[in-house]
Write a protein that holds these residues in place. Sequence first.
Motif: not given
Length: 88
Positions: A31-39
């Motif tokens: 199952e996929q879960k969306r995340i946000n990551v700042d680089f």
Amino acid sequence: MGCTAIDFSPLRGSRPARDLDLSTARRVNREQKRINVDFPSWVVEALDREAARIGVTRQSIIRVWLVERLEADAASKALNGDAASGAR
């Protein structure tokens, strides 16, 4: 239906997939879960260069590298006996 109830013999022309209802099938632990990551910009630029070099998207390279790292860490912990304690 247990797996012993299905005849998988290719000599008898059996096609077990034909008898399965795949409309409700799902992959365990997928199952996929969306995340946000700042680089930082330099990281994004390096990711883009590597992704372009091997012909994949930025998201693909991030996903592959993270999974490789998690699997390597899990294997290392299992070899060292640290898997149960969660020690690093």
